[in-house]
Every structure is written in C-alpha cells, then in structure tokens.
Scaffold this active site. Structure first.
Site, PDB file in Angstrom:
ATOM      1  N   LYS A   1      29.468  92.602 -70.238  1.00  0.00           N
ATOM      2  CA  LYS A   1      29.326  93.851 -70.981  1.00  0.00           C
ATOM      3  C   LYS A   1      30.497  94.090 -71.929  1.00  0.00           C
ATOM      4  CE  LYS A   1      26.256  96.181 -67.751  1.00  0.00           C
ATOM      5  NZ  LYS A   1      26.034  97.340 -66.849  1.00  0.00           N
TER       6      LYS A   1
ATOM      7  N   LYS B   1      14.390  88.228 -67.483  1.00  0.00           N
ATOM      8  CA  LYS B   1      14.169  89.189 -66.406  1.00  0.00           C
ATOM      9  C   LYS B   1      13.647  90.500 -66.979  1.00  0.00           C
ATOM     10  CE  LYS B   1      16.601  91.389 -62.537  1.00  0.00           C
ATOM     11  NZ  LYS B   1      17.908  91.564 -61.853  1.00  0.00           N
TER      12      LYS B   1
ATOM     13  N   LYS C   1      14.547  97.472 -68.506  1.00  0.00           N
ATOM     14  CA  LYS C   1      14.294  98.640 -69.353  1.00  0.00           C
ATOM     15  C   LYS C   1      14.971  98.495 -70.708  1.00  0.00           C
ATOM     16  CE  LYS C   1      18.331 101.166 -67.757  1.00  0.00           C
ATOM     17  NZ  LYS C   1      18.946  99.955 -67.192  1.00  0.00           N
TER      18      LYS C   1
END
Length: 334
Positions: free
Chosen positions: A114, A197, A200
């Site tokens: 991230k 995968k 959202k």
C-alpha cells in the site's frame, strides 16, 4: 468444559459485503460458534487508517454488523461487537507497539504494497501500525484460534511473536494464537477477471457479487460471468480459471463436491451450468439480504444489541488489560 476462544473480524469498508467475504468468513464463523467461545467484531478502528467520511463510516459499520447477524453470526451465541466500543483494543495496541521493532513492522507485506501504491506522504502511521492493532485485537481475548485468509497469515505470525516476546519479558500473560487458514473454497475470484481475487476495489463492479445487491442484479452478473470456448464444465484452475471459479462458488454454497457438480453438467453447456449456479446463489443470498435490510430498518435496536455485546467484550478484555498493566508496571486508577 470451557470452550477455546476464537477471534476474527472484518472492516466496514463497503455498503455490502461480497460473496468472497460470505464464503471465506461468514459461513465459517457461523459453523464455529458451537465449538468456540467466539468473538467477532467490526474493526472500525482499522478502517480509519485511510481517509473516511464520518457519517458513511457509521453507516457502513451498522451495515456490516447487520450482515454478520443475517448470515447467522448470532449475538446470543457469539460476542458480536464494534471494535471502537471497546477502548482496550487501542490501549493494548499502544503497549504492544513499544515492544515491536520498526524493522519487523516495516516488513509487513500489506503495508509495503500500500505504501508503494500511495507513496509515503499519503500513507499514515496508523496504516504502518495496523498489524500491531490486529495483534492487540487477538491477544486481548486470549484467542487460541484466528480464522484468516492467506493474506493475513503474516499478521498472525507477528501476533504470535509479540505474545511470546511479552511473555518472555514480563511473565506468562498471553495465549499464543494459531491461525486457522481458510481452504481453497475460500478463494473466490472476480467473475469478469477470474485470475484476480474478487474485491470491492476492482476497476469494474461487473464481476463482484454483493450480498445486499438486488437479486436480479446478482443473477445477471452470474449469467454474464466469463468462462471459455471449450464448453466443458470441469475444474482446471490453470487452464479454465473462469469455470473453476464458478465451480468453487457452487460447491461452497451447495455443500457438494466439485466432482459431483461436474458429473451433473457433463454434456451440458455453460448456460445450464450458470442457471444452476444462479439458483444456488439466489437461494443463499435472498434470505440473508432480507434479514439484513430488516435489521437496518431499526438501527436503534441494532445499536442496543451491539452495545450489550460490547459490554460483554469489555468485561473479557479488561481481565487481560489489567494483567498487562500490572506486569508492565503501570499504575492503574483504584
């Protein structure tokens, strides 16, 4: 006989959980309630490691909790609560951060991914210490079992290391937990990008099945799922990722073996197979969706249930926190 403790939770990061959350977490949690003294939480403190709109965060927290309950995680059988309503989570996280090495925190792969994606100036200290808070979540309740996916295994290993380090320095205090790694049936992929995968945060929502979507929307997404040109319903993750993903979903929701489903659709086209899968998903999702929306119509009652469970969680957490404060040498109020 005292049941072993179990802890797990999910972030309130969307209006609706998706089928990967349902199969990979909620279905498993539902089945674990009889065998464990289970603590399940909506981890809203973890959610604020990235920017959040306050009103939307509260709404998503309630919606996530409602979906837990609707999927069969019963507040009367488990301790189901909102993380921020138990301040001991944050208190223990600070103490654990003082025995966590900067280097070992830096090696957490999720943080590295991230921070590389967003850049150091856009990456919060909270995100850096996220795994320490997760360790506090688990150790606070002396959990023996922690059901997680492969992507969280490293965080549980850090938790184990911190528990052992604290016990070595200050005396036996924490139960050293073991990860319960979810199996292949928990790995659900995007219906349009079956090598990725399901998430959202996908670029397109066409391949994501949400629990709270209108049933007709869900049915259309299933019927439009990517397959291949072979026309044979068989499992082959490498060569047939789309069909294999649909078979995985079918097997997980129906409780059947993949080989049994392959036999049923032998010699039949993908159209029939998708219709069968659609019917299985709709039958599973429809009552969950209806119950969740019913719970959300009375948020005062939902809040009352969550508050009562937070009281139970706080009572258990306080036992651990008191022992930690005593061993570390902090002077608590009388």
């Amino acid at each position: 006989m005292t049941k072993p403790r179990l802890f797990s939770g999910m972030q309130p990061s969307a209006d609706s959980l998706q089928i990967g959350n349902y199969i990979g977490a909620l279905m498993q949690w539902r089945g674990m309630q009889d065998d464990y003294d289970a603590f399940f939480t909506v981890v809203d403190l973890h959610a604020i490691t990235v920017p959040q709109d306050p009103a939307r965060l509260r709404e998503k927290t309630r919606r996530t909790a409602a979906q837990y309950i609707a999927a069969g995680v019963e507040p009367s059988r488990s301790t189901l609560y909102v993380q921020s309503q138990v301040p001991a989570h944050a208190e223990l996280a600070w103490i654990l951060s003082t025995i966590t090495g900067f280097g070992e925190a830096s090696r957490m792969t999720q943080f590295k991914d991230k921070s590389q994606r967003y850049g150091s100036d856009q990456t919060s200290v909270g995100l850096f210490t996220y795994p320490v808070l997760m360790a506090a979540d688990i150790l606070l309740f002396q959990a023996e079992a922690v059901p997680v996916g492969d992507d969280q295994k490293q965080h549980v290993e850090l938790t184990r290391n911190l528990a052992e380090r604290f016990n070595s320095r200050f005396g036996e205090t924490f139960t050293v937990p073991k990860p319960v790694i979810q199996g292949e049936t928990a790995r659900i992929y995007d219906l349009q990008e079956p090598t990725a995968k399901m998430s959202k945060s996908a670029d397109s929502q066409a391949g994501v099945l949400y629990l709270l979507d209108d049933i007709n929307v869900t049915a259309k997404k299933v019927m439009r799922a990517v397959t291949d040109s072979e026309g044979v319903v068989r499992y082959d993750r490498a060569e047939k990722p789309g069909v294999s993903n649909l078979l995985t979903i079918y097997a997980a929701l129906s409780g059947r073996e993949i080989s049994s489903i392959e036999d049923e659709y032998a010699g039949r086209g993908y159209g029939d197979f998708k219709k069968g899968l659609r019917d299985v998903i709709v039958a599973e999702f429809e009552p969950v969706r209806a119950r969740a929306l019913e719970l959300l119509e009375d948020t005062a009652e939902l809040d009352r249930v969550l508050s009562a469970n937070a009281d139970r969680a706080s009572e258990a957490a306080e036992e651990t926190l008191s022992a930690v404060y005593e061993r570390v040498g902090l002077l608590r109020r009388g």
